[in-house]
Design a protein around this motif. Structure first.
Motif, PDB file in Angstrom:
ATOM      1  N   ARG A 201       0.834  -1.201   0.000  1.00 55.44           N
ATOM      2  CA  ARG A 201       0.000   0.000   0.000  1.00 55.44           C
ATOM      3  C   ARG A 201       0.876   1.261   0.000  1.00 55.44           C
ATOM      4  N   ASN A 202       1.941   1.247   0.783  1.00 60.38           N
ATOM      5  CA  ASN A 202       2.868   2.379   0.797  1.00 60.38           C
ATOM      6  C   ASN A 202       3.503   2.596  -0.571  1.00 60.38           C
ATOM      7  N   MET A 203       3.859   1.477  -1.222  1.00 58.13           N
ATOM      8  CA  MET A 203       4.451   1.579  -2.559  1.00 58.13           C
ATOM      9  C   MET A 203       3.503   2.284  -3.528  1.00 58.13           C
ATOM     10  N   TRP A 204       2.216   1.883  -3.490  1.00 61.77           N
ATOM     11  CA  TRP A 204       1.254   2.479  -4.415  1.00 61.77           C
ATOM     12  C   TRP A 204       0.911   3.911  -4.026  1.00 61.77           C
ATOM     13  N   PHE A 205       0.911   4.220  -2.742  1.00 64.73           N
ATOM     14  CA  PHE A 205       0.743   5.619  -2.332  1.00 64.73           C
ATOM     15  C   PHE A 205       1.794   6.489  -3.018  1.00 64.73           C
ATOM     16  N   LEU A 206       3.031   6.033  -2.967  1.00 62.07           N
ATOM     17  CA  LEU A 206       4.134   6.810  -3.549  1.00 62.07           C
ATOM     18  C   LEU A 206       4.050   6.845  -5.071  1.00 62.07           C
ATOM     19  N   CYS A 207       3.607   5.744  -5.672  1.00 62.84           N
ATOM     20  CA  CYS A 207       3.457   5.732  -7.131  1.00 62.84           C
ATOM     21  C   CYS A 207       2.422   6.761  -7.578  1.00 62.84           C
ATOM     22  N   VAL A 208       1.349   6.906  -6.807  1.00 61.78           N
ATOM     23  CA  VAL A 208       0.336   7.919  -7.120  1.00 61.78           C
ATOM     24  C   VAL A 208       0.896   9.312  -6.882  1.00 61.78           C
ATOM     25  N   LEU A 209       1.576   9.491  -5.741  1.00 61.76           N
ATOM     26  CA  LEU A 209       2.104  10.800  -5.380  1.00 61.76           C
ATOM     27  C   LEU A 209       3.076  11.330  -6.425  1.00 61.76           C
ATOM     28  N   PHE A 210       3.917  10.441  -6.961  1.00 63.88           N
ATOM     29  CA  PHE A 210       4.924  10.855  -7.943  1.00 63.88           C
ATOM     30  C   PHE A 210       4.458  10.643  -9.388  1.00 63.88           C
ATOM     31  N   HIS A 211       3.153  10.405  -9.556  1.00 65.14           N
ATOM     32  CA  HIS A 211       2.524  10.334 -10.883  1.00 65.14           C
ATOM     33  C   HIS A 211       3.044   9.181 -11.742  1.00 65.14           C
ATOM     34  N   PHE A 212       3.477   8.097 -11.108  1.00 64.55           N
ATOM     35  CA  PHE A 212       3.923   6.938 -11.880  1.00 64.55           C
ATOM     36  C   PHE A 212       2.752   6.265 -12.589  1.00 64.55           C
ATOM     37  N   THR A 213       1.544   6.452 -12.070  1.00 66.26           N
ATOM     38  CA  THR A 213       0.373   5.767 -12.615  1.00 66.26           C
ATOM     39  C   THR A 213      -0.417   6.625 -13.603  1.00 66.26           C
ATOM     40  N   SER A 214       0.138   7.770 -13.981  1.00 61.80           N
ATOM     41  CA  SER A 214      -0.598   8.685 -14.859  1.00 61.80           C
ATOM     42  C   SER A 214      -0.682   8.189 -16.292  1.00 61.80           C
ATOM     43  N   GLY A 215       0.230   7.293 -16.676  1.00 59.38           N
ATOM     44  CA  GLY A 215       0.243   6.795 -18.050  1.00 59.38           C
ATOM     45  C   GLY A 215       0.765   7.795 -19.059  1.00 59.38           C
ATOM     46  N   GLU A 216       1.426   8.850 -18.572  1.00 56.69           N
ATOM     47  CA  GLU A 216       1.917   9.899 -19.471  1.00 56.69           C
ATOM     48  C   GLU A 216       3.419   9.801 -19.714  1.00 56.69           C
ATOM     49  N   GLU A 217       4.028   8.674 -19.341  1.00 53.49           N
ATOM     50  CA  GLU A 217       5.469   8.529 -19.504  1.00 53.49           C
ATOM     51  C   GLU A 217       5.831   8.476 -20.984  1.00 53.49           C
ATOM     52  N   LYS A 218       6.946   9.085 -21.285  1.00 49.08           N
ATOM     53  CA  LYS A 218       7.421   9.108 -22.672  1.00 49.08           C
ATOM     54  C   LYS A 218       8.897   8.736 -22.693  1.00 49.08           C
ATOM     55  N   GLY A 219       9.378   8.434 -23.882  1.00 42.72           N
ATOM     56  CA  GLY A 219      10.791   8.154 -24.048  1.00 42.72           C
ATOM     57  C   GLY A 219      11.233   6.943 -23.262  1.00 42.72           C
ATOM     58  N   ALA A 220      12.259   7.138 -22.414  1.00 45.13           N
ATOM     59  CA  ALA A 220      12.871   6.022 -21.697  1.00 45.13           C
ATOM     60  C   ALA A 220      12.004   5.473 -20.573  1.00 45.13           C
ATOM     61  N   MET A 221      10.897   6.141 -20.237  1.00 41.35           N
ATOM     62  CA  MET A 221      10.065   5.703 -19.113  1.00 41.35           C
ATOM     63  C   MET A 221       8.797   4.973 -19.555  1.00 41.35           C
ATOM     64  N   THR A 222       8.711   4.589 -20.811  1.00 40.71           N
ATOM     65  CA  THR A 222       7.498   3.918 -21.293  1.00 40.71           C
ATOM     66  C   THR A 222       7.314   2.535 -20.681  1.00 40.71           C
ATOM     67  N   TRP A 223       8.355   2.005 -20.060  1.00 37.80           N
ATOM     68  CA  TRP A 223       8.267   0.687 -19.424  1.00 37.80           C
ATOM     69  C   TRP A 223       7.479   0.741 -18.113  1.00 37.80           C
ATOM     70  N   LEU A 224       7.239   1.936 -17.583  1.00 38.27           N
ATOM     71  CA  LEU A 224       6.732   2.067 -16.219  1.00 38.27           C
ATOM     72  C   LEU A 224       5.346   1.458 -16.032  1.00 38.27           C
TER      73      LEU A 224
END
Length: 382
Positions: A201-224
């Motif tokens: 749960r803490n991991m996903w809290f941080l993923c939301v906080l740092f926008h890892f789950t936004s689906g807007e990654e480009k370039g080298a971060m498309t693997w996220l």
């Protein structure tokens, strides 16, 4: 065996933190790692470690240390006999200490990438030692949380500091988690402990906080997003039914600073996690959020959670329709329907209502699912 401890001490000797905390004589007389089996060559080896580093620059010491970690990581898995588990567990601990000691003060990204590669390779090869799956996963998740907190502290202490590189490194820490959790013989989502559930749960809290789950990654971060999707399908529900203080744990989460609205982050987390899982044909976990008595007593939160269920199910229907058009519905969808059917008889009314709603949406959208014999038998039984 003593050679392994010598290598661990070599890593310690290259660590900036340890060389600042211990003098050379202290390190030689009281090494941080020692074996119960000694040999006349042990002191010579330790002295050789120190001599071999003499005259090296800090950058060279870091690279030497990281290279040594890569070697020891491979060797640690070979220790299988009684009493030798200590070496592998020490190596797990040392990998994380190295990530802090070498990665945090590195002038470039190469040392951090080397440590990350060692961690990920260790996770992939840990199928040789499945008894260590949980040990390593807890360490990975705990360090992810610590790094997330550290980034927030840095950002709040100096509003002008740039944290983009730190956030990217945090995102990269998901790679060894994915490598570990996707082993076919590892099922951390079954009978998970309260500790493991809290760490996820803490991991996903941080993923939301740092926008890892936004689906807007480009370039080298498309693997996220693909990485997060794989993690989501193999992790436990983020709220356990028997967690008596779930609401306060969410409201006062230790990995999110107090200036953020924790309940809002929880709702986004629920939406993001369950959207990924339902798209993979795993919608039954939605019900589990409503089995916890502590959360059910938060009327304002429950209303929002029910709205999240509606939104997630709309997305699920759209994804399932696309898959149905290609005759590629997930094989496990029938099992998910049976879980929803059972949950529709749950003793808690909120859970029953959510399960019935999800089941109705799926069956009315895909009537052919009713042709599945196990589901028909389950309906007849209930």
């Amino acid at each position: 065996m003593s050679n392994m401890y010598s290598l661990l001490n070599y890593i310690a000797a290259t660590s900036k933190e340890i060389t600042e905390s211990f003098s050379s004589n202290q390190l030689l007389s009281n090494p941080p790692y020692s074996s119960s089996i000694t040999s006349p060559n042990d002191n010579v080896t330790l002295q050789s470690d120190e001599t071999g580093l003499h005259g090296r620059s800090d950058e060279e010491k870091r690279v030497i240390g990281i290279t040594t970690i890569s070697v020891v990581t491979r060797l640690a898995l070979e220790f299988r006999t009684a009493g030798q588990e200590e070496v592998t567990k020490l190596m797990i601990s040392k990998l994380f200490a190295a990530l802090t000691d070498f990665g945090a003060d590195s002038r470039g990204c190469d040392p951090t990438l080397r440590v990350l590669a060692a961690q990920t390779r260790f996770a992939r090869e840990l199928d040789q030692r499945p008894d260590l799956y949980d040990v390593y996963l807890v360490e990975l998740l705990a360090v992810f949380g610590d790094k997330g907190v550290a980034i927030q502290n840095v950002a709040t202490s100096d509003r002008h500091v740039k944290t983009e590189e730190m956030i990217e490194q945090l995102a990269s820490s998901l790679l060894p988690i994915e490598a570990l959790i996707t082993h076919p013989d590892y099922s951390p989502h079954l009978a998970a402990s309260q500790e493991l559930t809290g760490l996820f749960r803490n991991m996903w809290f941080l993923c939301v906080l740092f926008h890892f789950t936004s689906g807007e990654e480009k370039g080298a971060m498309t693997w996220l997003m693909p990485t997060l999707a794989k993690i989501a399908t193999k992790m436990p529900t983020l709220v356990l039914e028997n967690a008596h203080h779930a609401a306060s744990e969410i409201e006062y989460s230790t990995v999110i600073r107090h200036e953020y609205a924790h309940s809002v982050i929880f709702l986004f987390m629920m939406q993001d996690v369950e959207s990924v899982r339902s798209a993979a044909g795993l919608p039954s976990s939605l019900v589990l959020y409503f089995t916890n008595g502590s959360l059910n007593r938060q009327s304002y939160l429950i209303v929002c959670m029910e709205s999240m269920v509606d939104k997630v199910m709309r997305g699920c229907m759209g994804e399932m329709n696309s898959q149905a058009a290609e005759q590629a519905l997930p094989a496990h969808l029938s099992e998910e329907l049976r879980k929803l059917l059972v949950a529709s008889t749950h003793r808690i009314s909120h859970a029953r209502d959510v399960a019935a709603k999800c089941l109705f949406n799926l069956i009315t959208s895909f009537p052919s699912l009713m042709c599945n014999p196990p589901l028909v038998y389950a309906i007849g039984f209930h």
